[in-house]
Enzyme design. Structure first.
Site, short mmCIF file in Angstrom:
data_model
loop_
_atom_site.label_atom_id
_atom_site.label_comp_id
_atom_site.label_asym_id
_atom_site.label_seq_id
_atom_site.Cartn_x
_atom_site.Cartn_y
_atom_site.Cartn_z
N ASN A 149 22.09 88.88 0.48
CA ASN A 149 21.52 89.75 1.51
C ASN A 149 22.58 90.16 2.55
O ASN A 149 23.56 89.46 2.72
CB ASN A 149 20.38 89.00 2.23
CG ASN A 149 19.08 89.11 1.46
OD1 ASN A 149 18.77 90.15 0.90
ND2 ASN A 149 18.32 88.02 1.43
N CYS A 171 16.27 91.82 -5.37
CA CYS A 171 15.52 91.16 -4.31
C CYS A 171 14.30 90.49 -4.89
O CYS A 171 13.75 90.95 -5.90
CB CYS A 171 15.11 92.19 -3.25
SG CYS A 171 14.29 91.46 -1.82
N HIS A 201 13.91 95.16 1.52
CA HIS A 201 13.16 94.62 2.65
C HIS A 201 12.47 95.72 3.46
O HIS A 201 12.11 95.52 4.61
CB HIS A 201 14.05 93.76 3.56
CG HIS A 201 14.49 92.48 2.90
ND1 HIS A 201 15.26 91.54 3.54
CD2 HIS A 201 14.28 92.01 1.65
CE1 HIS A 201 15.49 90.54 2.71
NE2 HIS A 201 14.91 90.81 1.55
N TYR A 255 8.27 91.90 5.10
CA TYR A 255 9.26 92.24 6.13
C TYR A 255 8.79 93.35 7.06
O TYR A 255 9.35 93.52 8.14
CB TYR A 255 10.59 92.63 5.48
CG TYR A 255 11.38 91.44 4.99
CD1 TYR A 255 12.29 90.78 5.83
CD2 TYR A 255 11.22 90.95 3.70
CE1 TYR A 255 13.00 89.68 5.39
CE2 TYR A 255 11.92 89.84 3.25
CZ TYR A 255 12.81 89.21 4.11
OH TYR A 255 13.50 88.11 3.68
#
Length: 440
Positions: A149, A171, A201, A255
């Site tokens: 990340n 992800c 995200h 997120y």
């Protein structure tokens, strides 16, 4: 020789046993001949512990995978077919700073969002660029599969500034959303399909299907209330305001709470930081427990406690992706790739997270057209942030870093942005040589 060679950079990670489990499960169709686990001197102890567990897992399974442990990245990369990256530049102590410093200024401190995400990118991207240069020389045909990340920003940087088109960002959020929906509906996850589109995200489920039937409105109805049912270990599940989520009409990811529930999330973070420590401090304790388990010479499987880490299913997604490329399976998986017109609202040459057909030649993005108007602007703002941040990471340009910090929607003003930037640059100076190269 038959079989494939996989190199995992950040091999001493607590996630590695899940990766090994995934390769063992798929061995008949994904014949991994060599698995090289690479780390840095500071991570050598963890590498030895995880590597020993990996060897026990392979031995128990009775598959002929050679597990190699090394601190010599170039030795490992020679002749690789796939390179996975799961590293943390500055280790968890750097993440603690990413989370604690912004909180002093009343700003969310989180690993991949806001100031924390910016600084993780600034530290990580130069190292990834070095890896790309080594790959160009030592394994030019290998695929780079990045789970480090902020995966979207890292993929953006590689696509723009490295001589490497064979890169895919990965992800665990989409797979977590799919599993959450399956559990919510009481069906096997293989029956669920979600049209994913957006950024890392910052991805939305534009439509949800079960056995080909559109059940989006039913899922949206079930999302309301005190808990959403789609959760991650590292993000507080506040549920969603019923009328808001109905108005949105599409599936947000966990997120999105940082953007749609900013004040509550900030208050929660500040309270947790004072009581139990930041998420990074919690993870540090959790990792100590995991590595104590890993050291048990009788342990030869992935322990269930690993799923308490926020990145559960990362490795499952990685193994599935490598399996599909190697076997030209042409199945559909959500990954981070060059847009190439898939999302009309984002430049063609930018990285997006979108469903792709996975082929032996890599992912082919599925066209979704424009993002819905209610979410389009937020996604574009985050893409601007990623673009400017990636440029700052590569160039070491202070003003670009300030610009990136200021345009992030979680940062309230240019003045606060500069205050946070200056303090975090000093705190992470050891890992940001590009910003201090002119200082004698």
């Amino acid at each position: 020789m038959n079989g494939i060679k996989i190199v995992t950079i950040g091999g001493g990670s607590s996630y590695t046993p899940e990766l090994v489990e995934g390769f063992i499960k798929r061995y008949d169709e994904l014949p991994v001949r060599e698995l090289w686990l690479v780390d840095i001197p500071e991570g050598e102890k963890k590498l030895q512990i995880v590597g020993a567990l990996a060897k026990r897992m392979v031995a128990k399974a009775g598959v002929p995978i050679e597990v190699h442990l090394t601190l010599d990245r170039r030795k490992a990369l020679a002749g690789a077919d796939f390179v996975t990256t799961q590293m943390r530049v500055g280790l968890l102590d750097a993440r603690i700073k990413d989370e604690r410093i912004p909180l002093k200024y009343g700003v969310i401190g989180q690993e991949t969002n806001g100031p924390g995400g910016l600084f993780k990118g600034l530290r990580t991207i130069p190292v990834i660029m070095d890896i790309c240069r080594d790959m160009e020389e030592l394994c030019p045909d290998a695929w780079l599969i990045n789970f480090t990340n902020p995966a979207g920003m890292v993929t953006e940087a590689v696509l723009r500034y490295a001589n490497r088109s064979k890169v895919i960002g990965l992800c665990n959020v989409p797979i977590g959303m799919k599993m959450g929906v399956a559990t919510m509906l009481g069906v096997d996850q293989s029956r669920v399909h979600i049209d994913f589109a957006g950024l890392n995200h910052m991805v939305f489920g534009l439509a949800v299907y079960v056995d080909g039937d559109n059940v989006t409105s039913h899922v949206i109805d079930k999302l309301t209330g005190e808990q959403s049912g789609i959760t991650m270990q590292n993000i507080l599940d506040l549920g969603w305001e019923k009328d808001f989520i109905k108005a949105l009409g599409i599936l947000p990811c966990p997120y999105h709470r940082y953007y749609y529930q900013t004040r509550t999330m900030l208050e929660h973070e500040m309270e947790e930081a004072s009581k139990n420590g930041t998420r990074a401090e919690v993870v540090k304790r959790l990792e100590a427990e995991l590595f104590a388990l890993y050291e048990d010479p009788d342990l030869d499987v992935k322990p269930p406690q690993l799923e308490k880490r926020g990145g559960a299913y990362y490795s499952e997604a990685a193994c599935s992706l490598i399996h599909s490329i190697y076997n030209d399976r042409r199945d559909i998986q959500p990954v981070n790739v060059r847009n190439n017109g898939a999302i009309a609202s984002i430049p063609d040459d930018s990285a997006v997270e979108v469903n792709c057909v996975i082929t032996k030649d890599g992912p082919i993005p599925l066209t979704v057209g424009d993002l819905p108007v209610p979410v389009r602007g937020l996604v574009q703002q985050i893409k601007s942030f990623e673009r400017v941040a990636a440029e700052a990471a590569v160039t070491g340009d202070y003003h670009k870093a300030l610009l990136a910090m200021t345009i992030n929607p979680l940062v309230p003003s240019d003045v606060v942005a500069k205050q946070i930037l200056d303090e975090m640059l000093e705190a992470h100076k050891e890992y940001l040589p590009q910003f201090f190269k002119r200082v004698t």
